[in-house]
Write an enzyme that holds these catalytic residues in place. Sequence first.
Site, PDB file in Angstrom:
ATOM      1  CD  GLU A  18      -2.536   1.551   2.766  1.00  0.00           C
ATOM      2  OE1 GLU A  18      -2.590   2.586   3.707  1.00  0.00           O
ATOM      3  OE2 GLU A  18      -2.437   0.363   3.420  1.00  0.00           O
ATOM      4  CE  LYS A  61      -6.121   2.674   8.241  1.00  0.00           C
ATOM      5  NZ  LYS A  61      -5.798   3.543   7.010  1.00  0.00           N
TER       6      LYS A  61
END
Length: 202
Positions: free
Chosen positions: A40, A129
């Site tokens: 990411e 998340k």
Amino acid sequence: MDLKDWLAACPLVAILRGLKPEEALGIGEALVASGIAVLEVPLNSPSPLESIRILANRFGEDALVGAGTVTDPADCARIAGVGGRLIVTPHADPAVVRAAKAEGMICIPGFFTPGEAFALLKAGADGLKLFPAEAGSPAMLKALLAVLPKGTRVLPVGGIDAANIPAWRAAGAGGFGIGSAIYRPGDDAAAVAAKAAALRLA
């Protein structure tokens, strides 16, 4: 592969905040060689789309490459345009989730409350998340998982390192977003490989 498959192979997501395009190949090679295949690049990094393009071109189907700190739904198309296949947000915005899914991408939005979690899942989130995890606890995660749909993958992010991974894992974490514990701006490939090895052991 879907998110479940990527996390089954390795539950760690490398958050490469501050990565520069000229470093992307070396750092990416070190991580993928260590078995960490979800990469990411936060959008508040230098030239993030270029780094994502480099990583996606090099690792293709061998890694799930995408962007973090995505706050604008319109960014999803731009990220997909350079080969990104993953969208991670710091906040609970169903509009970003819907935009990511419209591009055929995997989306892991940020949340902190049950209400946010359910709204994001309804919008199509692939996983959630838990952020900032250091403001929560493994006990909080365990309580959330008791009410979320069975099989929901929740990834604690924020302050996660080799020392606290076991407690979060025991509480049911489906994966982990790892920031400074795996990469800090200026780290070379050898340093990242060493940190990745320690995290894999944890």
